[in-house]
Design a protein around this motif. Structure first.
Motif, PDB file in Angstrom:
ATOM      1  N   LEU A 200     -15.057  -9.269  -2.063  1.00 23.88           N
ATOM      2  CA  LEU A 200     -16.190  -9.351  -2.989  1.00 23.88           C
ATOM      3  C   LEU A 200     -15.837 -10.342  -4.096  1.00 23.88           C
ATOM      4  CD1 LEU A 200     -17.207  -5.608  -3.407  1.00 23.88           C
ATOM      5  CD2 LEU A 200     -18.107  -7.309  -1.834  1.00 23.88           C
ATOM      6  N   LYS A 201     -16.849 -10.807  -4.840  1.00 25.18           N
ATOM      7  CA  LYS A 201     -16.597 -11.653  -6.006  1.00 25.18           C
ATOM      8  C   LYS A 201     -15.692 -10.903  -6.976  1.00 25.18           C
ATOM      9  CE  LYS A 201     -20.052 -15.039  -7.215  1.00 25.18           C
ATOM     10  NZ  LYS A 201     -21.220 -15.390  -7.996  1.00 25.18           N
ATOM     11  N   LYS A 202     -14.858 -11.605  -7.686  1.00 20.63           N
ATOM     12  CA  LYS A 202     -13.874 -10.957  -8.551  1.00 20.63           C
ATOM     13  C   LYS A 202     -14.537 -10.061  -9.620  1.00 20.63           C
ATOM     14  CE  LYS A 202     -10.408 -12.583 -11.651  1.00 20.63           C
ATOM     15  NZ  LYS A 202     -11.351 -12.869 -12.688  1.00 20.63           N
ATOM     16  N   ASP A 203     -15.605 -10.548 -10.229  1.00 21.98           N
ATOM     17  CA  ASP A 203     -16.223  -9.795 -11.324  1.00 21.98           C
ATOM     18  C   ASP A 203     -17.464  -9.014 -10.904  1.00 21.98           C
ATOM     19  OD1 ASP A 203     -14.323 -10.775 -13.037  1.00 21.98           O
ATOM     20  OD2 ASP A 203     -15.488 -12.603 -13.423  1.00 21.98           O
ATOM     21  N   VAL A 204     -17.566  -8.711  -9.620  1.00 23.52           N
ATOM     22  CA  VAL A 204     -18.790  -8.052  -9.131  1.00 23.52           C
ATOM     23  C   VAL A 204     -19.005  -6.695  -9.829  1.00 23.52           C
ATOM     24  CG1 VAL A 204     -17.600  -6.945  -7.187  1.00 23.52           C
ATOM     25  CG2 VAL A 204     -20.053  -7.381  -7.029  1.00 23.52           C
ATOM     26  N   LEU A 205     -20.277  -6.390 -10.088  1.00 19.94           N
ATOM     27  CA  LEU A 205     -20.633  -5.071 -10.616  1.00 19.94           C
ATOM     28  C   LEU A 205     -21.243  -4.273  -9.464  1.00 19.94           C
ATOM     29  CD1 LEU A 205     -20.978  -3.185 -13.105  1.00 19.94           C
ATOM     30  CD2 LEU A 205     -23.265  -4.152 -13.360  1.00 19.94           C
ATOM     31  N   VAL A 206     -20.634  -3.143  -9.123  1.00 20.26           N
ATOM     32  CA  VAL A 206     -21.114  -2.324  -8.006  1.00 20.26           C
ATOM     33  C   VAL A 206     -21.856  -1.106  -8.566  1.00 20.26           C
ATOM     34  CG1 VAL A 206     -20.432  -0.989  -5.971  1.00 20.26           C
ATOM     35  CG2 VAL A 206     -19.219  -3.105  -6.533  1.00 20.26           C
ATOM     36  N   CYS A 207     -23.112  -0.947  -8.148  1.00 18.09           N
ATOM     37  CA  CYS A 207     -23.974   0.093  -8.734  1.00 18.09           C
ATOM     38  C   CYS A 207     -24.450   1.081  -7.672  1.00 18.09           C
ATOM     39  CB  CYS A 207     -25.234  -0.530  -9.328  1.00 18.09           C
ATOM     40  SG  CYS A 207     -24.970  -1.987 -10.311  1.00 18.09           S
ATOM     41  N   ASP A 208     -24.693   2.294  -8.113  1.00 18.60           N
ATOM     42  CA  ASP A 208     -25.330   3.303  -7.268  1.00 18.60           C
ATOM     43  C   ASP A 208     -26.468   3.887  -8.093  1.00 18.60           C
ATOM     44  OD1 ASP A 208     -25.869   5.383  -5.410  1.00 18.60           O
ATOM     45  OD2 ASP A 208     -23.763   5.373  -4.817  1.00 18.60           O
ATOM     46  N   ILE A 209     -27.562   4.281  -7.443  1.00 22.20           N
ATOM     47  CA  ILE A 209     -28.670   4.844  -8.242  1.00 22.20           C
ATOM     48  C   ILE A 209     -28.532   6.362  -8.373  1.00 22.20           C
ATOM     49  CG2 ILE A 209     -30.250   2.979  -7.684  1.00 22.20           C
ATOM     50  CD1 ILE A 209     -31.686   4.999  -5.790  1.00 22.20           C
ATOM     51  N   ILE A 210     -27.514   6.920  -7.707  1.00 20.33           N
ATOM     52  CA  ILE A 210     -27.289   8.371  -7.777  1.00 20.33           C
ATOM     53  C   ILE A 210     -26.495   8.706  -9.038  1.00 20.33           C
ATOM     54  CG2 ILE A 210     -25.998  10.240  -6.632  1.00 20.33           C
ATOM     55  CD1 ILE A 210     -26.868   8.704  -3.977  1.00 20.33           C
ATOM     56  N   TYR A 211     -26.811   9.822  -9.694  1.00 21.91           N
ATOM     57  CA  TYR A 211     -26.020  10.239 -10.863  1.00 21.91           C
ATOM     58  C   TYR A 211     -25.514  11.671 -10.737  1.00 21.91           C
ATOM     59  CZ  TYR A 211     -30.389  12.312 -12.464  1.00 21.91           C
ATOM     60  OH  TYR A 211     -31.539  13.050 -12.537  1.00 21.91           O
ATOM     61  N   ILE A 212     -25.859  12.329  -9.625  1.00 19.42           N
ATOM     62  CA  ILE A 212     -25.255  13.634  -9.328  1.00 19.42           C
ATOM     63  C   ILE A 212     -24.658  13.547  -7.930  1.00 19.42           C
ATOM     64  CG2 ILE A 212     -25.618  16.112  -9.067  1.00 19.42           C
ATOM     65  CD1 ILE A 212     -28.091  15.839 -10.865  1.00 19.42           C
ATOM     66  N   PRO A 213     -23.371  13.367  -7.767  1.00 16.88           N
ATOM     67  CA  PRO A 213     -22.333  13.323  -8.796  1.00 16.88           C
ATOM     68  C   PRO A 213     -22.327  11.985  -9.546  1.00 16.88           C
ATOM     69  CG  PRO A 213     -21.376  12.836  -6.655  1.00 16.88           C
ATOM     70  CD  PRO A 213     -22.816  13.166  -6.406  1.00 16.88           C
ATOM     71  N   LEU A 214     -21.716  12.005 -10.745  1.00 15.11           N
ATOM     72  CA  LEU A 214     -21.662  10.780 -11.563  1.00 15.11           C
ATOM     73  C   LEU A 214     -20.899   9.668 -10.848  1.00 15.11           C
ATOM     74  CD1 LEU A 214     -21.057  12.353 -15.067  1.00 15.11           C
ATOM     75  CD2 LEU A 214     -23.005  10.904 -14.452  1.00 15.11           C
ATOM     76  N   GLN A 215     -19.849  10.063 -10.122  1.00 11.28           N
ATOM     77  CA  GLN A 215     -19.137   9.045  -9.344  1.00 11.28           C
ATOM     78  C   GLN A 215     -19.230   9.387  -7.858  1.00 11.28           C
ATOM     79  OE1 GLN A 215     -14.857   8.491  -9.592  1.00 11.28           O
ATOM     80  NE2 GLN A 215     -15.122   6.272  -9.691  1.00 11.28           N
ATOM     81  N   THR A 216     -20.082   8.677  -7.160  1.00  7.23           N
ATOM     82  CA  THR A 216     -20.229   8.896  -5.717  1.00  7.23           C
ATOM     83  C   THR A 216     -18.993   8.350  -5.006  1.00  7.23           C
ATOM     84  OG1 THR A 216     -21.303   6.748  -5.517  1.00  7.23           O
ATOM     85  CG2 THR A 216     -22.747   8.656  -5.785  1.00  7.23           C
ATOM     86  N   THR A 217     -18.858   8.731  -3.751  1.00  6.18           N
ATOM     87  CA  THR A 217     -17.760   8.181  -2.939  1.00  6.18           C
ATOM     88  C   THR A 217     -17.876   6.664  -2.872  1.00  6.18           C
ATOM     89  OG1 THR A 217     -17.774  10.199  -1.671  1.00  6.18           O
ATOM     90  CG2 THR A 217     -16.654   8.343  -0.672  1.00  6.18           C
ATOM     91  N   PHE A 218     -19.111   6.166  -2.794  1.00  4.08           N
ATOM     92  CA  PHE A 218     -19.364   4.721  -2.770  1.00  4.08           C
ATOM     93  C   PHE A 218     -18.748   4.058  -4.010  1.00  4.08           C
ATOM     94  CE2 PHE A 218     -22.217   1.182  -4.010  1.00  4.08           C
ATOM     95  CZ  PHE A 218     -22.157   0.397  -2.863  1.00  4.08           C
ATOM     96  N   LEU A 219     -18.987   4.637  -5.190  1.00  6.44           N
ATOM     97  CA  LEU A 219     -18.446   4.056  -6.431  1.00  6.44           C
ATOM     98  C   LEU A 219     -16.933   4.254  -6.530  1.00  6.44           C
ATOM     99  CD1 LEU A 219     -21.112   4.784  -9.214  1.00  6.44           C
ATOM    100  CD2 LEU A 219     -20.830   2.745  -7.788  1.00  6.44           C
ATOM    101  N   LYS A 220     -16.447   5.386  -6.006  1.00 12.22           N
ATOM    102  CA  LYS A 220     -14.997   5.633  -6.026  1.00 12.22           C
ATOM    103  C   LYS A 220     -14.265   4.559  -5.229  1.00 12.22           C
ATOM    104  CE  LYS A 220     -14.598  10.474  -6.555  1.00 12.22           C
ATOM    105  NZ  LYS A 220     -14.743  11.730  -5.894  1.00 12.22           N
ATOM    106  N   GLU A 221     -14.810   4.264  -4.055  1.00 14.94           N
ATOM    107  CA  GLU A 221     -14.188   3.240  -3.204  1.00 14.94           C
ATOM    108  C   GLU A 221     -14.215   1.887  -3.895  1.00 14.94           C
ATOM    109  OE1 GLU A 221     -15.290   2.967   1.001  1.00 14.94           O
ATOM    110  OE2 GLU A 221     -16.237   4.911   0.739  1.00 14.94           O
ATOM    111  N   ALA A 222     -15.335   1.577  -4.552  1.00  8.67           N
ATOM    112  CA  ALA A 222     -15.457   0.302  -5.263  1.00  8.67           C
ATOM    113  C   ALA A 222     -14.434   0.239  -6.401  1.00  8.67           C
ATOM    114  CB  ALA A 222     -16.871   0.143  -5.816  1.00  8.67           C
TER     115      ALA A 222
END
Ligand code: ATR
Length: 270
Positions: A200-222
Motif C-alpha cells: 500500500l502507499k506509505k501514508d495510506v489512511l485505512v477506514c472502516d465504517i463500522i464502530y462496534i467494535p471500534l477496531q474491526t479485524t480489518f483495521l487491526k490488520e491494517a
C-alpha cells in the motif's frame, strides 16, 4: 422540538443518548426517542409519527429504502443514493435526506484535511458505499474508485465512478491515499480479509465504517502493517449532527456527542 429514530430492532441504538447529550450541551429542552417499528407495522408510519407530533426523525435498518414511498419530497442526494436516513417534518410534509455519506465525509475531512486531490478507493458497492461515494464526489476532483465482489451491483449506480472487481484490488491498492471498507467483511475475527495490506502507499489512511467494535479485524490488520486507521465512529456522530442541522439549522457539539458515545461503547465492551 421532538425527534426520534425508527428501526427494527432499535433497543441498542445510541442515537437517543448522543442527541440528548447534544441538546443538553446546547441548553435545548428537546426530546429524542427510539421507536421500534417492525416492517409489518410500517404502513402505519405516518399515523405513528403524526400522533407523536415529531419535527423530524432518523431512519435506520431495515427501513432506509422503505420510507421513500411515504415521503412528499427528497433531496437530490437521497434520490441518487436511493436511501433516506433523515426525515424533516415541515407543515405536515415529509422531506427525506441522507446524511450517512456527508457524515462520513465531514468526519474524514476533520481527520485527513483537504480531500480535493486524494485518490480514494471504496470496498463494497451497497447502500453505504453509494452514500459515501456521492458525498466524496462533491469534495474531490478525482474519480472515486469502487471495488465490489459482484459487478452487477454497479448496474443501478448513477454516479460516475471507476468500478473494479474485488479481485483486482491487490494490483491497484498501491495507488490510493484513502481506502474505505463498507463491506461487513473483517468485522469479526476468523474471517478472510477483504484485501491484502501488502504494497500500500506509505501514508495510506485505512477506514472502516463500522464502530462496534471500534477496531474491526480489518483495521487491526491494517494497523499491524503500520497503516493509519480510522473507524466508523465519526460517521455516526456526524450523520447525527447533519440531521440535527437539517431539523434545526443549528451546529452540534461534536466533542460532547463523541465523548458520550465513546464512554458508552467502552462500558459495554468491558
Ligand atoms: P450496506 O447498506 O451496509 O452497504 P448492503 O447494501 O447490503 O449493505 O451492501 C453490502 C456490501 O458488502 C455489498 O457491496 C456486498 O457485495 P455484493 O454486492 O457482491 O453482495 C458486500 N459484501 C457482503 N458480504 C461480502 C463478502 N463476504 N465478501 C465481499 N463483499 C461482501
Amino acid at each position: 422540538m421532538k425527534f426520534a429514530v425508527i428501526g427494527h430492532p432499535i433497543d441498542h441504538s445510541l442515537s437517543p443518548l448522543m442527541h440528548h447529550a447534544n441538546f443538553k450541551s446546547l441548553n435545548l429542552d428537546y426530546g429524542y426517542e427510539a421507536l421500534n417499528i417492525p416492517p409489518t407495522h410500517f404502513r402505519h408510519i405516518r399515523d405513528i409519527i403524526g400522533e407523536k407530533g415529531l419535527d423530524g426523525f432518523n431512519v435506520t435498518i431495515p427501513h432506509k429504502e422503505r420510507i421513500i414511498d411515504y415521503l412528499d419530497d427528497m433531496s437530490d442526494e437521497a434520490r441518487a443514493i436511493g436511501a433516506v436516513n433523515t426525515v424533516k417534518v415541515e407543515n405536515g410534509k415529509w422531506i427525506g435526506y441522507n446524511t450517512d455519506g456527508t457524515g462520513f465525509v465531514k468526519g474524514l475531512q476533520a481527520q485527513y484535511g483537504d480531500l480535493s486531490h486524494a485518490h480514494i478507493l471504496i470496498l463494497g458497492a451497497g447502500g453505504a458505499s453509494k452514500g459515501i461515494a456521492y458525498a466524496l464526489s462533491q469534495v474531490t476532483e478525482n474519480t472515486i474508485s469502487v471495488a465490489n465482489r459482484s459487478m452487477s451491483r454497479f448496474n443501478d449506480w448513477q454516479l460516475e465512478i471507476q468500478p473494479y472487481s474485488l479481485t483486482d484490488v491487490a494490483s491497484i491498492a498501491h495507488q490510493f491515499d484513502i481506502i474505505i471498507n463498507t463491506t461487513p467483511v473483517g468485522m469479526h475475527q476468523s474471517e478472510d480479509s477483504v484485501m491484502s495490506f501488502e504494497q500500500l502507499k506509505k501514508d495510506v489512511l485505512v477506514c472502516d465504517i463500522i464502530y462496534i467494535p471500534l477496531q474491526t479485524t480489518f483495521l487491526k490488520e491494517a494497523a499491524q502493517k503500520q497503516c493509519t486507521t480510522y473507524n466508523g465512529l465519526d460517521m455516526f456522530i456526524y450523520q447525527g449532527a447533519e440531521s440535527f442541522k437539517i431539523w434545526t439549522g443549528l451546529e452540534s457539539d461534536i466533542t460532547t456527542m463523541r465523548n458520550v458515545v465513546l464512554n458508552k461503547l467502552k462500558q459495554t465492551s468491558t
